[in-house]
Scaffold this active site. Structure first.
Site, PDB file in Angstrom:
ATOM      1  N   LYS A 126      10.182  46.388 -93.230  1.00  0.00           N
ATOM      2  CA  LYS A 126       9.011  45.497 -93.294  1.00  0.00           C
ATOM      3  C   LYS A 126       7.857  46.253 -93.904  1.00  0.00           C
ATOM      4  O   LYS A 126       7.831  47.486 -93.893  1.00  0.00           O
ATOM      5  CB  LYS A 126       8.619  45.047 -91.880  1.00  0.00           C
ATOM      6  CG  LYS A 126       7.801  43.778 -91.829  1.00  0.00           C
ATOM      7  CD  LYS A 126       8.695  42.556 -91.878  1.00  0.00           C
ATOM      8  CE  LYS A 126       7.921  41.273 -91.967  1.00  0.00           C
ATOM      9  NZ  LYS A 126       8.782  40.106 -91.754  1.00  0.00           N
ATOM     10  N   ASP A 166       5.831  37.145 -96.165  1.00  0.00           N
ATOM     11  CA  ASP A 166       5.594  36.926 -94.737  1.00  0.00           C
ATOM     12  C   ASP A 166       4.176  36.319 -94.687  1.00  0.00           C
ATOM     13  O   ASP A 166       3.723  35.742 -95.688  1.00  0.00           O
ATOM     14  CB  ASP A 166       5.709  38.241 -93.946  1.00  0.00           C
ATOM     15  CG  ASP A 166       5.794  38.021 -92.435  1.00  0.00           C
ATOM     16  OD1 ASP A 166       6.882  37.742 -91.926  1.00  0.00           O
ATOM     17  OD2 ASP A 166       4.755  38.113 -91.748  1.00  0.00           O
TER      18      ASP A 166
HETATM   19  P1  NDP Z   1       1.856  31.812 -93.814  1.00  0.00           P
HETATM   20  O1  NDP Z   1       0.863  32.820 -94.227  1.00  0.00           O
HETATM   21  O2  NDP Z   1       2.421  30.887 -94.836  1.00  0.00           O
HETATM   22  O3  NDP Z   1       1.267  30.904 -92.643  1.00  0.00           O
HETATM   23  C1  NDP Z   1       0.837  31.466 -91.444  1.00  0.00           C
HETATM   24  C2  NDP Z   1       0.263  30.375 -90.556  1.00  0.00           C
HETATM   25  O4  NDP Z   1       0.030  30.913 -89.268  1.00  0.00           O
HETATM   26  C3  NDP Z   1      -1.063  29.848 -91.059  1.00  0.00           C
HETATM   27  O5  NDP Z   1      -1.222  28.512 -90.654  1.00  0.00           O
HETATM   28  C4  NDP Z   1      -2.046  30.747 -90.328  1.00  0.00           C
HETATM   29  O6  NDP Z   1      -3.333  30.181 -90.150  1.00  0.00           O
HETATM   30  C5  NDP Z   1      -1.366  30.942 -88.991  1.00  0.00           C
HETATM   31  N1  NDP Z   1      -1.740  32.264 -88.460  1.00  0.00           N
HETATM   32  C6  NDP Z   1      -1.410  33.467 -88.979  1.00  0.00           C
HETATM   33  N2  NDP Z   1      -1.934  34.475 -88.268  1.00  0.00           N
HETATM   34  C7  NDP Z   1      -2.632  33.884 -87.291  1.00  0.00           C
HETATM   35  C8  NDP Z   1      -3.399  34.383 -86.222  1.00  0.00           C
HETATM   36  N3  NDP Z   1      -3.562  35.706 -86.033  1.00  0.00           N
HETATM   37  N4  NDP Z   1      -3.942  33.486 -85.388  1.00  0.00           N
HETATM   38  C9  NDP Z   1      -3.780  32.142 -85.584  1.00  0.00           C
HETATM   39  N5  NDP Z   1      -3.055  31.613 -86.584  1.00  0.00           N
HETATM   40  C10 NDP Z   1      -2.498  32.470 -87.417  1.00  0.00           C
HETATM   41  O7  NDP Z   1       3.022  32.635 -93.101  1.00  0.00           O
HETATM   42  P2  NDP Z   1       4.524  32.207 -92.788  1.00  0.00           P
HETATM   43  O8  NDP Z   1       4.595  30.741 -92.528  1.00  0.00           O
HETATM   44  O9  NDP Z   1       5.379  32.793 -93.833  1.00  0.00           O
HETATM   45  O10 NDP Z   1       4.802  33.014 -91.442  1.00  0.00           O
HETATM   46  C11 NDP Z   1       4.572  32.457 -90.144  1.00  0.00           C
HETATM   47  C12 NDP Z   1       5.375  33.220 -89.108  1.00  0.00           C
HETATM   48  O11 NDP Z   1       6.772  33.120 -89.427  1.00  0.00           O
HETATM   49  C13 NDP Z   1       5.091  34.720 -89.024  1.00  0.00           C
HETATM   50  O12 NDP Z   1       5.257  35.134 -87.686  1.00  0.00           O
HETATM   51  C14 NDP Z   1       6.192  35.341 -89.872  1.00  0.00           C
HETATM   52  O13 NDP Z   1       6.443  36.671 -89.502  1.00  0.00           O
HETATM   53  C15 NDP Z   1       7.343  34.427 -89.502  1.00  0.00           C
HETATM   54  N6  NDP Z   1       8.464  34.381 -90.438  1.00  0.00           N
HETATM   55  C16 NDP Z   1       8.265  34.102 -91.764  1.00  0.00           C
HETATM   56  C17 NDP Z   1       9.339  34.028 -92.621  1.00  0.00           C
HETATM   57  C18 NDP Z   1       9.187  33.639 -94.041  1.00  0.00           C
HETATM   58  O14 NDP Z   1      10.213  33.489 -94.709  1.00  0.00           O
HETATM   59  N7  NDP Z   1       7.995  33.443 -94.570  1.00  0.00           N
HETATM   60  C19 NDP Z   1      10.710  34.313 -92.152  1.00  0.00           C
HETATM   61  C20 NDP Z   1      10.805  34.515 -90.720  1.00  0.00           C
HETATM   62  C21 NDP Z   1       9.713  34.564 -89.918  1.00  0.00           C
HETATM   63  P3  NDP Z   1      -4.548  30.691 -91.076  1.00  0.00           P
HETATM   64  O15 NDP Z   1      -4.167  30.247 -92.470  1.00  0.00           O
HETATM   65  O16 NDP Z   1      -5.738  30.013 -90.531  1.00  0.00           O
HETATM   66  O17 NDP Z   1      -4.587  32.177 -90.927  1.00  0.00           O
HETATM   67  O1  2IT Z   2      10.445  37.758 -90.914  1.00  0.00           O
HETATM   68  C1  2IT Z   2      11.226  37.516 -91.854  1.00  0.00           C
HETATM   69  O2  2IT Z   2      12.449  37.419 -91.669  1.00  0.00           O
HETATM   70  C2  2IT Z   2      10.672  37.332 -93.194  1.00  0.00           C
HETATM   71  N1  2IT Z   2       9.454  37.369 -93.366  1.00  0.00           N
HETATM   72  C3  2IT Z   2      11.592  37.116 -94.371  1.00  0.00           C
HETATM   73  C4  2IT Z   2      12.084  38.418 -94.911  1.00  0.00           C
HETATM   74  C5  2IT Z   2      12.881  38.338 -96.188  1.00  0.00           C
HETATM   75  O3  2IT Z   2      13.241  39.429 -96.663  1.00  0.00           O
HETATM   76  O4  2IT Z   2      13.148  37.252 -96.700  1.00  0.00           O
END
Ligand code: NDP
Ligand code: 2IT
Length: 446
Positions: A126, A166
């Site tokens: 990561k 992420d």
């Molecule tokens: P994005 O940046 O696209 O979206 C994040 C969302 O979560 C936004 O709505 C944001 O609000 C909110 N958010 C983030 N940090 C905070 C915080 N500290 N407090 C309140 N709200 C928060 O990210 P992703 O959708 O890609 O990721 C979301 C989660 O999913 C994370 O935990 C990530 O690790 C996990 N994840 C992502 C994957 C991926 O493929 N992208 C795969 C597996 C897991 P705001 O815009 O207001 O900050």
């Molecule tokens: O938390 C996760 O699994 C991710 N943000 C996706 C990682 C990836 O390599 O696609």
């Protein structure tokens, strides 16, 4: 916790001071491994768990860049290669002001077991930065990404370490990162980053994969008790990549998502979230949930007080960030009749919330199983890059659905085998662990 595991955990605390989220992630995995060390002393003899808790490598670097006013900004960049027993390090990059080494280590540690569960040849890693993209122009984001890659490029590669997105890193950022990597190395090495655009090496379904995979996983959990998402009332937190595509697939499977959020508050939309409007506000305009409420009209309520978990639902899908559901919020969900929590985010439940759901017998699907669809589809993107091929949406989505089904079944079979029937946490931790542990044993002390 088993005595040997407690010793390892104490050592982790001592060697990694002030990294609370990393401690939490380790504690959660070690908490499941008692029956494994009892049955397989070879893992303890070879110090497999101690080695697994120590990243293979950690890189921390300065990221200097120039903002639109001509001022020099300095951020900190991280990349942690945690475990390469199963394949090149694989995991996303997070750009958020809260990012520090502990965040990256917690996420990298989770990624080892998650990636193992996919059954695909990817190790765990990561990275990220404390850069805050909010309010930054496109040009600033580009210059930051270029500066970040100017150091990162020497540590990554399709056989070494393959970053992706992420929080705060989506296709726009991957584009700028990939462009700079290509320029510095003079190579169109598509397999070095995943989450790319479709015309330059990306995979269909990667954008949707984490959210879609989460909905597929929730569907499988519900099917185990002869139910499904059809007709269910669902609440999602966040409104980013994972949340939006979870909402999309829940709606396709017949459920209704009545609430979602961002860091500025949440909306309740009893008619069901209007996905087209949400995508316009969040993905195109890069706006706030309050903008969604303004544009949706008087039926929709936006609140900047309290939390989205106060909204009654059958199913809760936390898709924002770590520790976003605490014991009080868990209690509110339980009191309102929630029957399933499935994690789209990484470690969104505090340990007290996990305990509360367990006590109330609410089904609980941990992130390392339920949100593995994103990284699994990243591995499918790597496969397409390696074979210089592109797959159809239907084929790729079918692969994703099969992978999520396999993870689900493996969790349940493993939980059963190790004496915790129906426990997805035990199943995910143990199944993910054993595959990596066996590979480490085979590869010797390295
Ligand atoms: P994005 O940046 O696209 O979206 C994040 C969302 O979560 C936004 O709505 C944001 O609000 C909110 N958010 C983030 N940090 C905070 C915080 N500290 N407090 C309140 N709200 C928060 O990210 P992703 O959708 O890609 O990721 C979301 C989660 O999913 C994370 O935990 C990530 O690790 C996990 N994840 C992502 C994957 C991926 O493929 N992208 C795969 C597996 C897991 P705001 O815009 O207001 O900050
Ligand atoms: O938390 C996760 O699994 C991710 N943000 C996706 C990682 C990836 O390599 O696609």
């Amino acid at each position: 916790m088993d005595e040997k595991l407690q010793d390892i955990y104490d050592e982790v605390l001592e060697r990694n001071p002030d990294e609370d989220v990393f401690h939490q992630a380790v504690s959660e995995v070690l908490g499941s491994l008692g029956p494994v060390v009892a049955k397989h002393p070879q893992y303890t003899d070879a110090a497999i768990i101690r080695r697994m808790c120590e990243p293979e490598r950690q890189v921390i670097f300065r990221v200097p860049w120039i903002d639109d006013d001509g001022r020099v900004q300095v951020n900190r960049g991280f990349r942690v290669g945690f475990n390469s027993a199963l394949g090149p390090y694989k995991g996303g990059l997070r750009f958020h002001p809260s990012v520090y080494l502990g965040t990256v280590k917690f996420l990298g540690f989770e990624q080892i077991f998650k990636n193992s569960l996919t059954g695909l040849p990817i190790g765990g890693g990561k990275g990220g930065s404390d850069f805050d993209p909010k309010g930054r122009s496109d040009a600033e984001v580009m210059r930051f990404c270029q500066a970040f890659m100017t150091e990162l490029y020497r540590h990554i590669g399709e056989h070494t370490d393959v970053p992706a997105g992420d929080i705060g890193v989506g296709q726009r950022e991957i584009g700028y990162l990939f462009g700079q990597y290509k320029k510095i190395t003079n190579r169109f090495e598509a397999g070095t980053l995943t989450g790319k655009g479709l015309s330059w090496g990306g995979s269909r379904v990667r954008t949707e994969a984490t959210g879609y995979g989460l909905a597929f996983f929730a569907q499988r959990v519900l099917e185990a008790s002869n139910e499904g998402l059809d007709g269910k009332r669902v609440v999602v937190s966040g409104s980013g990549n994972v949340a939006i595509h979870a909402i999309e697939k829940v709606h396709q499977l017949g459920g209704t998502v009545v609430g979602c959020s961002d860091s500025g508050g949440y909306v309740v939309d009893e008619a069901g979230i209007d996905l087209e409007l949400l995508k316009q506000v969040k993905l195109v305009d890069r706006g706030r949930m309050s903008d969604y409420a303004d544009q949706r009209g008087s039926k929709v309520h936006h609140s900047d007080q309290g939390s989205v978990w106060e909204v009654a639902c059958d199913i809760a899908l936390p898709c924002a960030t770590q520790n976003e559901v605490d014991a009080d919020e868990a209690k509110a969900l339980i009191d309102n009749g929630c029957q399933l929590v499935a994690e789209g985010a990484n470690m969104p439940l505090t340990p007290a919330a996990v305990d509360a759901f367990a006590e109330a017998k609410v089904a609980y699907a941990p992130g390392k199983a339920a949100n593995a669809g994103g990284v699994a589809t990243s591995a499918l993107e790597m496969q397409q890059n390696a074979s210089r091929d592109t797959w159809t949406f239907e084929h790729t989505e079918q692969r994703l659905e099969e992978i999520m089904g396999n993870i689900h079944d493996r969790c349940l079979e493993t939980a059963e085998e190790y004496g915790s029937p129906g426990d997805y946490v035990a199943g995910a931790n143990i199944a993910g662990f054993i595959q990596v542990a066996d590979a480490m044993l085979a590869q010797g002390v390295i």
